[in-house]
Design a protein around this motif. Structure first.
Motif, PDB file in Angstrom:
ATOM      1  N   ASP A 137      67.482  44.743  35.912  1.00  0.00           N
ATOM      2  CA  ASP A 137      68.898  43.249  36.979  1.00  0.00           C
ATOM      3  C   ASP A 137      67.481  42.130  37.299  1.00  0.00           C
ATOM      4  OD1 ASP A 137      71.164  44.017  36.052  1.00  0.00           O
ATOM      5  OD2 ASP A 137      71.382  44.624  38.076  1.00  0.00           O
ATOM      6  N   LEU A 138      66.266  42.935  37.999  1.00  0.00           N
ATOM      7  CA  LEU A 138      64.949  42.122  38.737  1.00  0.00           C
ATOM      8  C   LEU A 138      64.617  41.698  37.449  1.00  0.00           C
ATOM      9  CD1 LEU A 138      64.705  43.933  41.759  1.00  0.00           C
ATOM     10  CD2 LEU A 138      65.346  41.913  41.989  1.00  0.00           C
ATOM     11  N   ASN A 169      66.107  38.853  36.030  1.00  0.00           N
ATOM     12  CA  ASN A 169      65.687  37.055  36.560  1.00  0.00           C
ATOM     13  C   ASN A 169      65.043  37.097  36.385  1.00  0.00           C
ATOM     14  OD1 ASN A 169      67.537  35.662  38.622  1.00  0.00           O
ATOM     15  ND2 ASN A 169      65.779  36.624  40.011  1.00  0.00           N
ATOM     16  N   GLU A 170      63.692  37.363  36.342  1.00  0.00           N
ATOM     17  CA  GLU A 170      62.235  37.416  36.530  1.00  0.00           C
ATOM     18  C   GLU A 170      62.354  36.122  35.614  1.00  0.00           C
ATOM     19  OE1 GLU A 170      59.462  39.815  37.777  1.00  0.00           O
ATOM     20  OE2 GLU A 170      60.139  40.223  40.089  1.00  0.00           O
ATOM     21  N   ASN A 187      74.755  38.274  29.585  1.00  0.00           N
ATOM     22  CA  ASN A 187      75.066  38.021  29.903  1.00  0.00           C
ATOM     23  C   ASN A 187      74.748  36.906  29.094  1.00  0.00           C
ATOM     24  OD1 ASN A 187      73.608  36.189  32.579  1.00  0.00           O
ATOM     25  ND2 ASN A 187      72.317  37.528  32.695  1.00  0.00           N
ATOM     26  N   LYS A 201      64.462  35.680  33.441  1.00  0.00           N
ATOM     27  CA  LYS A 201      65.108  33.748  33.546  1.00  0.00           C
ATOM     28  C   LYS A 201      64.895  32.873  34.181  1.00  0.00           C
ATOM     29  CE  LYS A 201      68.765  33.600  36.611  1.00  0.00           C
ATOM     30  NZ  LYS A 201      70.380  33.672  37.234  1.00  0.00           N
ATOM     31  N   GLU A 202      64.267  33.225  35.590  1.00  0.00           N
ATOM     32  CA  GLU A 202      63.767  31.628  36.549  1.00  0.00           C
ATOM     33  C   GLU A 202      62.148  31.363  35.883  1.00  0.00           C
ATOM     34  OE1 GLU A 202      64.508  30.673  39.052  1.00  0.00           O
ATOM     35  OE2 GLU A 202      66.666  31.564  39.287  1.00  0.00           O
ATOM     36  N   TYR A 231      64.005  32.976  28.090  1.00  0.00           N
ATOM     37  CA  TYR A 231      65.351  33.510  27.886  1.00  0.00           C
ATOM     38  C   TYR A 231      65.515  33.990  26.769  1.00  0.00           C
ATOM     39  CZ  TYR A 231      66.248  29.575  30.577  1.00  0.00           C
ATOM     40  OH  TYR A 231      66.027  28.374  31.191  1.00  0.00           O
ATOM     41  N   ALA A 258      64.755  38.217  27.917  1.00  0.00           N
ATOM     42  CA  ALA A 258      66.389  38.410  28.957  1.00  0.00           C
ATOM     43  C   ALA A 258      67.146  38.752  28.057  1.00  0.00           C
ATOM     44  CB  ALA A 258      66.375  37.299  30.279  1.00  0.00           C
ATOM     45  N   ASN A 283      63.354  28.958  33.979  1.00  0.00           N
ATOM     46  CA  ASN A 283      63.895  27.534  34.060  1.00  0.00           C
ATOM     47  C   ASN A 283      63.011  26.768  34.452  1.00  0.00           C
ATOM     48  OD1 ASN A 283      66.716  28.804  33.838  1.00  0.00           O
ATOM     49  ND2 ASN A 283      66.509  29.651  35.825  1.00  0.00           N
TER      50      ASN A 283
END
Length: 491
Positions: A9-10, A13-14, A45, A16-17, A35, A38, A20
């Motif tokens: 999950d980490l 999330n990394e 997700n 994804k960020e 993306y 991920a 972004n």
């Protein structure tokens, strides 16, 4: 606590960020790549598909933006943003009626959503202006760019040129262009037979233009005649080279060959031609396609390498070397066995035993986690994990691993002995325990937390409370810290 899941999950999330940040900086290629990576780790997700849809839309790759928006809705049908993404992608494809419907579908779930309302209002005005137009432009057959309806104040279009006044070359190019335009009109209506007739007629008038070959190839692609598409693109590339065509047109032909091979599931050939397309003209879309087929090739090679029988042979070789004390040699054979059969938990357990002997505790612990993930009832995985954690001087966590083993088999001698050893290591004087605790800010912070005080008191009066609280990852982490400090003991 499933540490592997937390780490995954980490990592997601990394990525994804990262996507972004790239998207906010208008680095669409980088955002799409982040993306996509991920999604390869977590393909359920819906937020990742939504974000990638936004990146594709900003990169003017509206077909892909639409695919991701539809996947977002499929994963979370009641989330308004999926419909917003879908409407934006359809608007980019000039499918205004479909976009309007998507915004309206989203408003069913969130009637006051400002983004959906604004999108619907914008589409309403566009529909009024373009109500009779056909906006569904398939693929990339060099259609005329869409423009708004001419204003009344604009001058009338110039009259058609007089063919009789042209020289032979001008006349042929003019007639070829008219045939291409007629072909494009038929293509948009999916009248592929008529489109082919016009494109071939254009070639007869002007055989030096790669565009006509590309358009013919587009028809074959739409018809799923991928071999014919490839041959036509090859002809086009030859014509383009001979007549010094724009490198972007040659790149388009190479990319279409790559897409054809991808449809034929010949990913290695697809990779070759996407690389050739990149050498002519680099675009985010081609780069993404190249990355996707490279991932397919890697997965194919991994699957092709799997052979349980050869894995068993390698395991036996590893066992022999382990008995002789050649742990490094054993690791090589166990590693080869894992490549041959990556779903066998015993192989990871065996390699973890080698790593333990070599004092490579971090690698051994990782193998134990994989082993347990593959089979959470495989008791040897927990025992190996306990021994490694003991070697790392993490007695409380080792104790927890042995407890998991004892849940599976309460009579297991190795687990009982391991747990006993861990319990002995807790036996320190109260003075030493307090001294260590006072020197650890994290321990002090936990002990000052009123909620944790209640939990600790509860655990003293109710033995079952410890197991219940350990189900909460955040509380479990704090309790484990107190166990390591010697303040809390499990009996």
């Amino acid at each position: 606590m499933d540490k592997a899941k937390i780490l995954l999950d980490l990592q997601v999330n990394e990525l994804k960020e990262k996507g972004n940040r790239a998207l906010n900086a208008n680095n669409f290629d980088e955002a799409i790549a982040a993306y996509t990576e991920a999604i390869s780790l977590d393909n359920k997700n819906h937020v990742l598909y939504s974000n990638r849809s936004a990146a594709y839309a900003k990169a003017n790759q509206f077909e892909k933006a639409l695919e991701d928006a539809e996947q977002t809705i499929a994963l979370n049908p009641t989330w308004w943003k999926g419909y917003s993404r879908k409407g934006a992608a359809e608007a980019g494809l000039l499918r205004f009626r479909a976009a309007m419907q998507s915004y309206q579908d989203g408003l069913k779930y969130d009637p006051s959503n400002a983004a959906l309302i604004q999108g619907a209002e914008e589409i309403t005005s566009l529909l009024i202006q373009n109500v009779t137009s056909n906006f569904n432009t398939p693929m990339d057959v060099d259609p005329q760019p869409h423009t708004a309806e001419p204003k009344k104040s604009e001058p009338p279009k110039p009259a058609e040129p007089n063919v009789d006044e042209m020289n032979e070359e001008e006349r042929k190019k003019y007639l070829a262009k008219k045939e291409k335009e007629a072909g494009n009109a038929a293509y948009k209506k999916k009248d592929f037979d008529t489109a082919l007739k016009h494109y071939h007629a254009a070639l007869e008038e002007d055989p030096t233009d790669i565009t006509f070959h590309n358009n013919i190839a587009a028809v074959y692609f739409e018809r799923k005649q991928y071999d014919e598409c490839i041959k036509e693109c090859e002809k086009g590339i030859e014509v383009g080279r001979a007549n010094r065509a724009d490198f972007k047109l040659i790149a388009k032909a190479f990319a279409r060959i790559g897409n054809s091979y991808r449809k034929l599931e010949n990913y290695k050939q697809a990779k070759v031609y996407f690389e050739k397309a990149m050498s002519e003209h680099r675009t985010p879309e081609i780069k993404t396609s190249l990355s996707e087929v490279e991932a397919k090739i890697k997965e194919e090679e991994r699957r092709a390498y799997i052979n349980p029988e050869l894995a068993e042979d390698e395991k036996e070789k590893g066992n022999e070397l382990f008995k002789k004390g050649d742990y490094s040699g054993a690791v090589k054979h166990y590693s080869e066995a894992i490549k041959r059969n990556p779903d066998d938990p015993k192989l990871y357990s065996n390699r973890a035993a080698c790593y333990t002997k070599l004092a490579a505790f971090d690698l051994g612990l990782k193998d134990c986690e994989t082993c347990i993930k593959l089979d959470d009832k495989f008791i040897k995985g927990y025992i190996r994990k306990g021994k490694i954690l003991q070697g790392m001087q993490k007695s409380s966590k080792a104790s927890a691993a042995y407890l998991k083993a004892l849940e599976i088999d309460p009579q297991n001698a190795e687990a009982i002995e391991g747990y006993r050893q861990c319990s002995i290591s807790y036996q320190r004087s109260p003075e030493d325990v307090m001294k260590n605790a006072l020197g650890d800010p994290e321990v002090q912070q936990i002990l000052k937390d009123p909620a944790m005080r209640v939990i600790l008191d509860q655990m003293q009066t109710d033995p079952k409370a410890a197991k219940e609280h350990l189900q909460n990852p955040a509380i479990a982490d704090k309790i484990m810290k107190l166990i390591e400090a010697g303040i809390v003991q499990i009996h």
